[in-house]
Write a protein that holds these residues in place. Structure first.
Motif, PDB file in Angstrom:
ATOM      1  N   VAL A 197     -36.891  48.343 -10.912  1.00 38.19           N
ATOM      2  CA  VAL A 197     -35.671  47.728 -10.387  1.00 38.19           C
ATOM      3  C   VAL A 197     -34.505  48.227 -11.235  1.00 38.19           C
ATOM      4  O   VAL A 197     -34.590  48.265 -12.474  1.00 38.19           O
ATOM      5  CB  VAL A 197     -35.753  46.189 -10.415  1.00 38.19           C
ATOM      6  N   ARG A 198     -33.413  48.603 -10.568  1.00 42.88           N
ATOM      7  CA  ARG A 198     -32.232  49.079 -11.270  1.00 42.88           C
ATOM      8  C   ARG A 198     -31.011  48.311 -10.771  1.00 42.88           C
ATOM      9  O   ARG A 198     -30.859  48.057  -9.569  1.00 42.88           O
ATOM     10  CB  ARG A 198     -32.020  50.575 -11.045  1.00 42.88           C
ATOM     11  N   ILE A 199     -30.108  47.961 -11.749  1.00 41.98           N
ATOM     12  CA  ILE A 199     -28.869  47.258 -11.426  1.00 41.98           C
ATOM     13  C   ILE A 199     -27.829  48.294 -11.025  1.00 41.98           C
ATOM     14  O   ILE A 199     -27.604  49.285 -11.747  1.00 41.98           O
ATOM     15  CB  ILE A 199     -28.388  46.440 -12.634  1.00 41.98           C
ATOM     16  N   VAL A 200     -27.176  48.076  -9.882  1.00 41.72           N
ATOM     17  CA  VAL A 200     -26.227  49.065  -9.375  1.00 41.72           C
ATOM     18  C   VAL A 200     -24.808  48.508  -9.276  1.00 41.72           C
ATOM     19  O   VAL A 200     -23.857  49.257  -9.018  1.00 41.72           O
ATOM     20  CB  VAL A 200     -26.686  49.598  -8.003  1.00 41.72           C
ATOM     21  N   ALA A 201     -24.607  47.182  -9.454  1.00 42.62           N
ATOM     22  CA  ALA A 201     -23.255  46.607  -9.401  1.00 42.62           C
ATOM     23  C   ALA A 201     -23.290  45.241 -10.067  1.00 42.62           C
ATOM     24  O   ALA A 201     -24.333  44.592 -10.162  1.00 42.62           O
ATOM     25  CB  ALA A 201     -22.751  46.494  -7.961  1.00 42.62           C
TER      26      ALA A 201
ATOM     27  N   ASP B 118     -26.105  51.117 -18.635  1.00 41.50           N
ATOM     28  CA  ASP B 118     -26.549  52.474 -18.979  1.00 41.50           C
ATOM     29  C   ASP B 118     -25.386  53.446 -18.790  1.00 41.50           C
ATOM     30  O   ASP B 118     -24.787  53.500 -17.711  1.00 41.50           O
ATOM     31  CB  ASP B 118     -27.705  52.918 -18.063  1.00 41.50           C
ATOM     32  N   SER B 119     -25.065  54.169 -19.856  1.00 36.62           N
ATOM     33  CA  SER B 119     -24.062  55.251 -19.816  1.00 36.62           C
ATOM     34  C   SER B 119     -22.698  54.784 -19.316  1.00 36.62           C
ATOM     35  O   SER B 119     -22.009  55.504 -18.603  1.00 36.62           O
ATOM     36  CB  SER B 119     -24.547  56.426 -18.950  1.00 36.62           C
ATOM     37  N   GLY B 120     -22.325  53.531 -19.633  1.00 35.84           N
ATOM     38  CA  GLY B 120     -21.008  53.105 -19.200  1.00 35.84           C
ATOM     39  C   GLY B 120     -20.673  51.712 -19.694  1.00 35.84           C
ATOM     40  O   GLY B 120     -21.538  50.960 -20.126  1.00 35.84           O
TER      41      GLY B 120
ATOM     42  N   SER C 281     -19.259  48.875  -9.250  1.00 31.95           N
ATOM     43  CA  SER C 281     -20.495  49.625  -8.978  1.00 31.95           C
ATOM     44  C   SER C 281     -20.649  50.710 -10.018  1.00 31.95           C
ATOM     45  O   SER C 281     -19.638  51.267 -10.511  1.00 31.95           O
ATOM     46  CB  SER C 281     -20.451  50.244  -7.580  1.00 31.95           C
ATOM     47  N   PHE C 282     -21.864  51.040 -10.344  1.00 36.27           N
ATOM     48  CA  PHE C 282     -22.127  52.058 -11.343  1.00 36.27           C
ATOM     49  C   PHE C 282     -23.491  52.680 -11.066  1.00 36.27           C
ATOM     50  O   PHE C 282     -24.251  52.233 -10.207  1.00 36.27           O
ATOM     51  CB  PHE C 282     -22.069  51.481 -12.755  1.00 36.27           C
TER      52      PHE C 282
END
Length: 599
Positions: A51-55, A77-79, A98-99
């Motif tokens: 599972v990945r968080i996108v926003a 991650d990276s931000g 969003s990221f």
């Protein structure tokens, strides 16, 4: 959207802890004083595997630092969000951002000037956090966490019958929101749709433990006869589940599925027994034939018990085919009982095959028996012998009497007759005090046997009885057998009874031109439709047939003879006789002779 509070153990209003330790993500920490710059405290949400968080969105937040020597921001991650605007205790928000997919999301409170951090305080209140995440996997499904190898799923390649368990387990990071089992295209078990709870990563698991295995349909079974014929091959069994990453859809492409094909045989198993029922011990070992039939799974076994012994599998001819046979050996004197049942090769939830009804067969193995029946006749055997009497030698008669049995005896009409015989085993041992049935049948073509009497043998095995008056009869003695003796029947003997003809008084003199009237009756009670009478006339031993008069069904007859001719008187003898017919149970009979003068 996911709310991490409960899962992360976050408490609203938590302030920066006192200095302790290093920099460990997931807990509040600050650096050791006086270490210049970047002593931080932070809180973080870590996404489950796959599972990945996108926003992210923070609808309401508040921060405060008195000296502007503190900084705060959100990161992934990276931000990160960059330094947040100092709200000075006023409510604010951080809108949806969003990221790139990230395995975590968090925020940080940082002391940027070590000389000021101990002289001023700061806080960061996050009142609400909303996350949007993407799931990279579908549910995992396994069968039989409870029922194990008994599970219908694990019977692929085998034949099944009856009801079998079908519990399954499934796992997914976002939870299994719906699971069902399809049998031959029809849903047979269904959890229904669970409502996702957005406060947890595992939104459809009541325990909210991400990636944990959940049991479904524990204790449930599938009746394999449902929705399929009594027998079929390649019946599809489908396990289906979906997770919380989409709304419920009936489109099977949105489901995770797993399929097995099974063979079903719910046809009945049959069994029949055949063999001898009563044989002499001299015939040796006997065999009862068991014939089993089944559906396409084939006959698995024929289980038999002899005289109550534990059932055991008999060697099969044709095992695995839809018809098979077994030969069950039986030996020893006495009455034996054989009980058998058959099985097929389809198993149920207990691993047991289908069985036929139990069939039984009774077989008696007995000692051979001989029986005789006949009509006794006393024979006197006399001969002359030389004998000394008072010093003189004389020739005198000496007689001895013995009984001879006859198989045919002629009996006068209306007389009874004695019948006798004996019963013994094959080696001549008498059978004492056993019943013997005397069977008789009129001596005619129908041969309708009827019991006439039951007698008991004496201590030497002999028996005797008296047949009452009647027509000519066939007679047979029958021994029904005992627990260890065989049945036996004697040869057929015959009691011959001539017909009885009565003549009414006749005129002794008939002039020329006159008529001689002969009246009479044939006794016995039954007259066949055929012509059975003859009128005879003449002089001497043999009389000539001069006519075949009509006889009534009651046996009465009237004959009229005209005296034609002239001249001197003639003397003749008149008699009436019966003929022998196959449907008339009397031998030929003759009336008395009557002398008549004609002219």
């Amino acid at each position: 959207m996911l709310n991490p509070y409960a899962q992360a153990g976050f408490t609203q209003g938590t302030s920066c802890p006192t200095a302790s330790g290093g920099d460990t993500r997931g807990v509040w920490t600050v650096g050791t004083w006086p270490v210049p710059g970047h002593n931080v405290a932070h809180w973080e949400v870590d996404a489950p595997q796959n599972v990945r968080i996108v926003a992210a969105n923070v609808p309401e937040m508040s921060d405060q630092d008195g000296s502007y020597d503190w900084g705060q921001y959100f990161y992934w991650d990276s931000g990160n969000s960059g330094w947040l605007t100092n709200l000075n205790g006023n409510a604010g928000s951080w809108g949806w951002q969003s990221f790139s997919p990230s395995s975590y999301f968090g925020w940080e409170l940082s002391c940027n000037a070590a000389s000021q951090c101990g002289q001023s305080s700061a806080y960061l209140d996050v009142f609400d956090l909303q996350l949007e995440a993407y799931e990279y996997q579908t549910p995992g499904i396994i069968a039989g966490p409870v029922s194990g190898l008994r599970n219908l799923w694990y019977q692929a390649g085998r034949w099944v019958h009856g009801s079998l368990p079908i519990d399954i387990a499934a796992s997914d990071p976002s939870g299994v929101c719906h699971a069902l089992v399809s049998w031959d295209g029809q849903t047979v078990q269904d959890t229904g749709e669970r409502t996702p709870d957005g406060a947890y990563w595992d939104q459809c698991d009541p325990n909210h433990v991400s990636n944990s295995w959940q049991d479904f349909f524990t204790g449930a079974t599938i009746n394999t006869a449902t929705a399929v014929p009594e027998s079929a091959t390649g019946v599809p069994l489908v396990l289906m589940a979906h997770n919380a990453s989409f709304n419920y859809s009936t489109d099977q492409h949105d489901w995770t599925t797993d399929t097995e094909s099974l063979n079903v045989d719910n046809l009945p198993v049959g069994l029949s027994l055949n063999g001898p029922t009563d044989v002499p011990v001299t015939a040796g070992t006997q065999y009862v034939t068991a014939t089993a039939s089944s559906g396409p799974s084939g006959v698995g076994s024929i289980m038999c018990s002899v005289d109550g012994s534990p059932s055991a599998a008999e060697p099969l001819t044709g095992g695995g085919a839809q018809t098979a046979t077994a030969q069950v050996p039986v030996s020893g004197l006495g009455v034996h009982s054989v009980s058998c049942y058959a099985t097929n090769r389809a198993v149920d939830g207990n691993g047991a095959p289908a069985t036929s009804p139990t069939q039984t067969w009774s077989l008696k193995i007995g000692e051979p028996v001989q029986i005789y029946a006949g009509f006794p006749k006393v024979i006197r055997d006399c001969h002359r012998v030389r004998e000394r009497i008072r010093k003189r030698i004389r020739r005198v008669w000496r007689c001895a009497s013995h009984t001879r049995e006859r198989e045919v005896k002629r009996i006068r009409f209306g007389r009874s007759v004695t019948l006798s015989g004996w019963v013994a085993t094959a080696d001549g041992t008498p059978l004492a005090h056993v019943p013997v049935s005397i069977m008789t049948a009129p001596d005619e073509d129908s041969v309708a046997w009827q019991p006439a009497a039951v007698v008991s043998t004496s201590s030497d095995g002999s028996w005797s009885m008296t047949l009452p008056p009647g027509p000519s009869r066939l007679v047979q003695a029958v021994y029904a057998g005992g627990p260890v003796t065989e049945s036996a029947s004697s040869s057929i003997v015959k009691a011959v009874v001539p017909a009885k003809i009565l003549l009414a008084p006749l005129r002794s003199h008939v002039p020329w031109g006159g008529v001689l009237v002969i009246r009479g009756r044939v006794l016995g009670g039954y007259i066949p439709p055929e012509q059975i009478l003859q009128v005879r006339s003449g002089v001497g031993r043999r009389l000539q047939v001069i006519g075949n008069p009509y006889i009534r069904p009651n046996g009465r007859f009237v004959v009229r003879l005209a005296a034609t001719g002239s001249g001197g008187p003639l003397e003749t003898q008149i008699a009436v006789a019966t003929l022998r017919e196959t449907n008339y149970p009397y031998a030929r009979g003759f009336s008395r002779r009557v002398r008549v003068t004609i002219g």
